[in-house]
Design a protein around this motif. Structure first.
Motif, PDB file in Angstrom:
ATOM      1  N   ALA A   1       0.838  -1.213   0.000  1.00  0.00           N
ATOM      2  CA  ALA A   1       0.000   0.000   0.000  1.00  0.00           C
ATOM      3  C   ALA A   1       0.867   1.255   0.000  1.00  0.00           C
ATOM      4  CB  ALA A   1      -0.929  -0.012   1.220  1.00  0.00           C
ATOM      5  N   ALA A   2       1.988   1.216   0.749  1.00  0.00           N
ATOM      6  CA  ALA A   2       2.892   2.377   0.777  1.00  0.00           C
ATOM      7  C   ALA A   2       3.520   2.594  -0.596  1.00  0.00           C
ATOM      8  CB  ALA A   2       3.975   2.175   1.835  1.00  0.00           C
ATOM      9  N   MET A   3       3.863   1.493  -1.280  1.00  0.00           N
ATOM     10  CA  MET A   3       4.425   1.639  -2.634  1.00  0.00           C
ATOM     11  C   MET A   3       3.379   2.235  -3.578  1.00  0.00           C
ATOM     12  SD  MET A   3       7.075  -1.478  -3.373  1.00  0.00           S
ATOM     13  CE  MET A   3       6.123  -2.897  -2.925  1.00  0.00           C
ATOM     14  N   ASP A   4       2.117   1.808  -3.413  1.00  0.00           N
ATOM     15  CA  ASP A   4       1.030   2.376  -4.226  1.00  0.00           C
ATOM     16  C   ASP A   4       0.923   3.883  -3.989  1.00  0.00           C
ATOM     17  OD1 ASP A   4       0.534  -0.197  -4.916  1.00  0.00           O
ATOM     18  OD2 ASP A   4      -1.265  -0.433  -3.704  1.00  0.00           O
ATOM     19  N   GLY A   5       1.044   4.278  -2.722  1.00  0.00           N
ATOM     20  CA  GLY A   5       0.972   5.697  -2.369  1.00  0.00           C
ATOM     21  C   GLY A   5       2.048   6.497  -3.079  1.00  0.00           C
ATOM     22  N   ALA A   6       3.265   5.923  -3.118  1.00  0.00           N
ATOM     23  CA  ALA A   6       4.374   6.620  -3.781  1.00  0.00           C
ATOM     24  C   ALA A   6       4.117   6.746  -5.284  1.00  0.00           C
ATOM     25  CB  ALA A   6       5.682   5.883  -3.521  1.00  0.00           C
ATOM     26  N   CYS A   7       3.424   5.741  -5.873  1.00  0.00           N
ATOM     27  CA  CYS A   7       3.097   5.814  -7.308  1.00  0.00           C
ATOM     28  C   CYS A   7       2.048   6.898  -7.563  1.00  0.00           C
ATOM     29  CB  CYS A   7       2.537   4.476  -7.797  1.00  0.00           C
ATOM     30  SG  CYS A   7       3.732   3.142  -7.798  1.00  0.00           S
ATOM     31  N   LEU A   8       1.141   7.034  -6.619  1.00  0.00           N
ATOM     32  CA  LEU A   8       0.003   7.938  -6.784  1.00  0.00           C
ATOM     33  C   LEU A   8       0.373   9.403  -6.527  1.00  0.00           C
ATOM     34  CD1 LEU A   8      -3.099   7.742  -7.280  1.00  0.00           C
ATOM     35  CD2 LEU A   8      -3.370   7.669  -4.805  1.00  0.00           C
TER      36      LEU A   8
ATOM     37  N   GLY B   1       6.752  15.933  -0.941  1.00  0.00           N
ATOM     38  CA  GLY B   1       6.671  15.637   0.495  1.00  0.00           C
ATOM     39  C   GLY B   1       5.910  14.350   0.759  1.00  0.00           C
ATOM     40  N   LEU B   2       4.803  14.172   0.040  1.00  0.00           N
ATOM     41  CA  LEU B   2       4.005  12.955   0.231  1.00  0.00           C
ATOM     42  C   LEU B   2       4.760  11.730  -0.293  1.00  0.00           C
ATOM     43  CD1 LEU B   2       0.350  14.018  -0.606  1.00  0.00           C
ATOM     44  CD2 LEU B   2       1.312  13.476   1.608  1.00  0.00           C
ATOM     45  N   ILE B   3       5.452  11.902  -1.409  1.00  0.00           N
ATOM     46  CA  ILE B   3       6.247  10.774  -1.930  1.00  0.00           C
ATOM     47  C   ILE B   3       7.269  10.367  -0.868  1.00  0.00           C
ATOM     48  CG2 ILE B   3       7.889  10.023  -3.699  1.00  0.00           C
ATOM     49  CD1 ILE B   3       6.560  11.911  -5.662  1.00  0.00           C
ATOM     50  N   TRP B   4       7.883  11.380  -0.249  1.00  0.00           N
ATOM     51  CA  TRP B   4       8.882  11.101   0.804  1.00  0.00           C
ATOM     52  C   TRP B   4       8.244  10.270   1.917  1.00  0.00           C
ATOM     53  CZ3 TRP B   4       9.583  11.567   5.981  1.00  0.00           C
ATOM     54  CH2 TRP B   4      10.884  11.460   6.468  1.00  0.00           C
ATOM     55  N   ILE B   5       7.065  10.675   2.353  1.00  0.00           N
ATOM     56  CA  ILE B   5       6.397   9.971   3.448  1.00  0.00           C
ATOM     57  C   ILE B   5       6.139   8.514   3.055  1.00  0.00           C
ATOM     58  CG2 ILE B   5       4.229   9.810   4.771  1.00  0.00           C
ATOM     59  CD1 ILE B   5       4.165  12.890   4.700  1.00  0.00           C
ATOM     60  N   PHE B   6       5.645   8.295   1.840  1.00  0.00           N
ATOM     61  CA  PHE B   6       5.334   6.921   1.420  1.00  0.00           C
ATOM     62  C   PHE B   6       6.606   6.078   1.270  1.00  0.00           C
ATOM     63  CE2 PHE B   6       1.232   8.780  -0.169  1.00  0.00           C
ATOM     64  CZ  PHE B   6       0.427   8.029   0.669  1.00  0.00           C
ATOM     65  N   VAL B   7       7.663   6.688   0.736  1.00  0.00           N
ATOM     66  CA  VAL B   7       8.909   5.915   0.572  1.00  0.00           C
ATOM     67  C   VAL B   7       9.470   5.537   1.943  1.00  0.00           C
ATOM     68  CG1 VAL B   7      11.287   6.004  -0.291  1.00  0.00           C
ATOM     69  CG2 VAL B   7       9.448   6.866  -1.699  1.00  0.00           C
TER      70      VAL B   7
ATOM     71  N   PHE C   1      17.457   9.382  -2.068  1.00  0.00           N
ATOM     72  CA  PHE C   1      16.683   8.314  -2.712  1.00  0.00           C
ATOM     73  C   PHE C   1      17.612   7.315  -3.414  1.00  0.00           C
ATOM     74  CE2 PHE C   1      13.298  11.619  -2.428  1.00  0.00           C
ATOM     75  CZ  PHE C   1      12.442  10.891  -1.613  1.00  0.00           C
ATOM     76  N   GLY C   2      18.817   7.785  -3.802  1.00  0.00           N
ATOM     77  CA  GLY C   2      19.805   6.873  -4.389  1.00  0.00           C
ATOM     78  C   GLY C   2      20.198   5.786  -3.401  1.00  0.00           C
TER      79      GLY C   2
END
Lengths: 450, 209
Positions: free
Chosen positions: A99-106, A111-117, A199-200
């Motif tokens: 679900a967290a990976m889905d969040g990062a895709c969405l 900032g939100l991508i950071w939270i999901f990753v 992220f690297g």
């Protein structure tokens, strides 16, 4: 339908609390995976089904869904000996991880991508340590800690992006690209460096890769398949999204140089370590570092190699997940991860032996693997851009990697074992389906929407 | 007042360079938590009061009390040796910290022209804390000390976010705080598990390369 991405796993987490058999937990995970895949396929044919998910997000989401379904099938075929209580925690963490990976895709907001990753790190750390062995606990600690530090540095990059903007901070990348003229190039460059380093680390690019061989080799095989085939792609999303901003700001050339440098360095590190590693799951982990290096090299080379980069992401995910699941079969048959103690896989379990050999052939880029096309296009782009030195180095390193992995593959599959063993059919069907799909993609060569 | 708080935060980093005791490092963490709380309060007049009240409380409760207490409890439960046992001498550590300060302030002053949002003193100290956190992680072998280094790094990031004018969306600030808190709790859980599994929570062992 977007809410289903998060509501369903949360509902299933609640249901799992009342299930007292491992089999039911496996079925629940499979249901989640099928729903996830169904939504992805639906969104591919009917735009807007998953509201707000763009082409890049959907591409990574579909790969994750395919792998998750294969992994759920594989789990159903395996016979986990774990007590139901810890298997329940494992299943819950798996659903939250996806679900967290889905969040990062969405998400489109950095900032939100950071939270999901970061959430993927927290959920998957528990998955890596599932077997509660000394090595798996240490690997999980190392993973959690190094990735958390990396992700913290990525957040510094986000803060520098805030500083770079004259007015109110905006982290939505589409808006940032629209207002790129007002962003300070100095701070934008600084932000990119931190985001790339942060992220690297999660992608496993050298020299920030230290956690990856441990985590991928010590996690249970289905988790290794997801970590390598899905999580690394998810961590690539913020960099690819930020890349658009850098190009809009006219800083694309310097970004591409960083990609090339990190890419070739990753391939070099993988080649060196693959010569001395005796643990076959660890070899596959180094192969992931090599392939993510190739992806960065593709984006660095630009032109036709950009398509190659996306094709490589797709091909690597499918083949590597199949390879890790095959490695799971070898672990189940021999209970050892050192390849010099394992031999005669073709005799012990013919299907697993062939799975291993086909996975090997496809991961080193032999036709009909999609990696053949992608690597060919990367080489073409390097020739077109006059990067002869990098091309020469790349070819030598790829040959070394093929030799290192090939030596282990031959030792594992050939020779005598003196016994035949059986595995559940799903443990063969799941990786075989992924390899078949990879072969179809390699022959078909789809026009990816980028 | 704000400048004094930031200077005190900077001095705590210098003190962290000359101590070898875990207890002292925990006190520094508590001290930094209280300073960050005060700085947030001082800035609250300039910012959205409602959204920041949660962040204020989170800063005070978690940074100054809950997390240091949690780590102290872990040290006590796992009977971790009270010294940090760094790989470098105190002199080297202090010299490095001074160099970190010089570089951070140079960057802050040099880049001042690029952004009118930036407050050089806060930016310099925050950046120094981030680098100091990384230095502690690199220069120590103990898992607990790594965790303390990570927390100092996080404190630096928090100060940097205040220095940046705190225009981050509320949901992002809250999500970040939550993620960091959970990551620390899970890290502590792992230290306890490592201890109970192979009776050594001081330093990692087997996995190399």
């Amino acid at each position: 339908m977007t809410y289903l991405l998060f509501a369903v796993p949360l509902l299933f987490v609640l249901i799992s609390l009342f299930l007292n058999k491992n089999l039911w937990l496996d079925i629940l995970v499979l249901l989640h995976a099928l729903l996830q895949l169904g939504l992805g396929v639906g969104a591919h044919f009917r735009q807007g089904l998953i509201g707000g998910m763009d082409r890049l997000g959907l591409f990574i989401y579909l790969i994750t869904s395919l792998l998750y379904t294969a992994v759920a099938l594989y789990r159903l075929g395996g016979e986990p000996a774990a007590p139901t209580k810890s298997y329940r925690i494992h299943s819950i963490c798996l659903m939250l991880f996806v679900a967290a990976m889905d969040g990062a895709c969405l998400a489109k907001d950095l900032g939100l991508i950071w939270i999901f990753v970061e959430t993927t790190t927290l959920a998957s750390a528990m998955l890596i340590s599932f077997e509660h062995r000394k090595a798996s606990l240490e690997a999980a600690w190392k993973y959690l800690f190094i990735c958390s530090v990396g992700i913290a540095l990525a957040f510094v990059g986000i803060l520098l992006l805030v500083i770079a903007q004259p007015e109110h901070a905006n982290l939505n990348l589409a808006n940032l690209i629209r207002e790129v003229g007002s962003i300070s190039p100095f701070w934008l460059r600084m932000a990119f460096v931190f985001i790339m380093v942060g992220f690297g680390t999660k992608i496993g690019l050298a020299p920030l890769h230290f956690w990856l061989p441990d985590a991928h080799s010590e996690a249970p095989a289905p988790i290794s398949a997801l970590l390598s085939g899905a999580l690394l792609n998810t961590a690539l999303i913020p960099i690819l999204r930020f890349d658009g901003l850098m190009r809009a700001a006219g800083l694309g050339a310097s970004v591409r140089q960083i990609y090339m440098l990190m890419g070739i360095l990753s391939i070099f590190v993988a080649a060196v370590f693959m010569l001395k590693t005796k643990n076959y799951k660890r070899l596959l982990a180094y192969s992931s570092i090599e392939n993510m290096g190739l992806v960065m090299l593709a984006f660095g080379a630009g032109g036709i190699a950009v398509y190659a980069g996306f094709l490589h992401i797709l091909g690597h995910s499918l083949v590597k997940a199949a390879f890790f699941l095959s490695a799971g079969n070898v672990v189940a048959l021999y209970h050892d991860k050192h390849y010099h103690k394992v031999s005669g896989l073709l005799e012990t379990h013919k299907a697993s032996g062939w799975l291993w050999l086909i996975s090997y052939a496809m991961i080193i880029g032999m036709p009909p693997s999609p990696l053949f096309i992608s690597e060919f296009l990367i080489a073409t782009a390097l020739i077109q851009s006059g990067n002869w030195l990098i091309l020469t180095l790349l070819l030598i390193l790829l040959a070394v990697i093929a030799w290192g992995l090939g030596k282990a593959s031959l030792m594992i599959t050939m020779g005598k074992s003196g016994q035949k063993q059986k595995l559940q059919p799903l443990m063969v069907i799941a990786p075989a389906s992924l390899l078949l799909l990879a072969a179809v993609i390699g022959i078909w060569q789809p026009a990816l929407p980028f | 007042m704000l400048e004094i708080m930031v200077l005190l935060f900077g001095m705590s980093l210098l003190f962290a360079s000359v101590t070898n005791m875990l207890n002292h490092l925990l006190r520094i963490l508590m001290f930094q938590g209280i300073i960050l709380f005060t700085i947030t309060l001082l800035k609250t007049t300039q910012l959205n009061w409602l959204s920041f009240s949660l962040i204020d409380l989170e800063t005070l409760i978690f940074k100054a009390f809950v997390i240091p207490w949690f780590i102290r409890d872990t040290i006590w439960k796992n009977q971790v040796h009270r010294e940090t046992e760094p790989s470098v001498s105190n002199f080297f550590s202090l010299a490095t910290m001074s160099l970190i300060f010089v570089c951070s302030f140079a960057l802050a002053v040099l880049s001042q022209g690029w952004s009118d949002k930036l407050m050089p003193l806060e930016f310099g100290v925050a950046f120094a804390a981030i680098l100091k956190g990384i230095f502690i992680i690199i220069a120590n072998k103990k898992l607990i000390t790594h965790l303390v280094g990570y927390l100092i790094l996080e404190n630096g990031i928090f100060l940097l976010s205040l220095s940046a004018g705190s225009h981050l969306p509320y949901i992002v600030s809250l999500g970040v705080s939550l993620d960091i808190m959970i990551s620390i709790l899970i890290a502590v859980l792992f230290i306890n598990r490592i201890k109970s599994t192979f009776d050594d929570a001081d330093s990692p062992t087997g996995l190399k390369e």
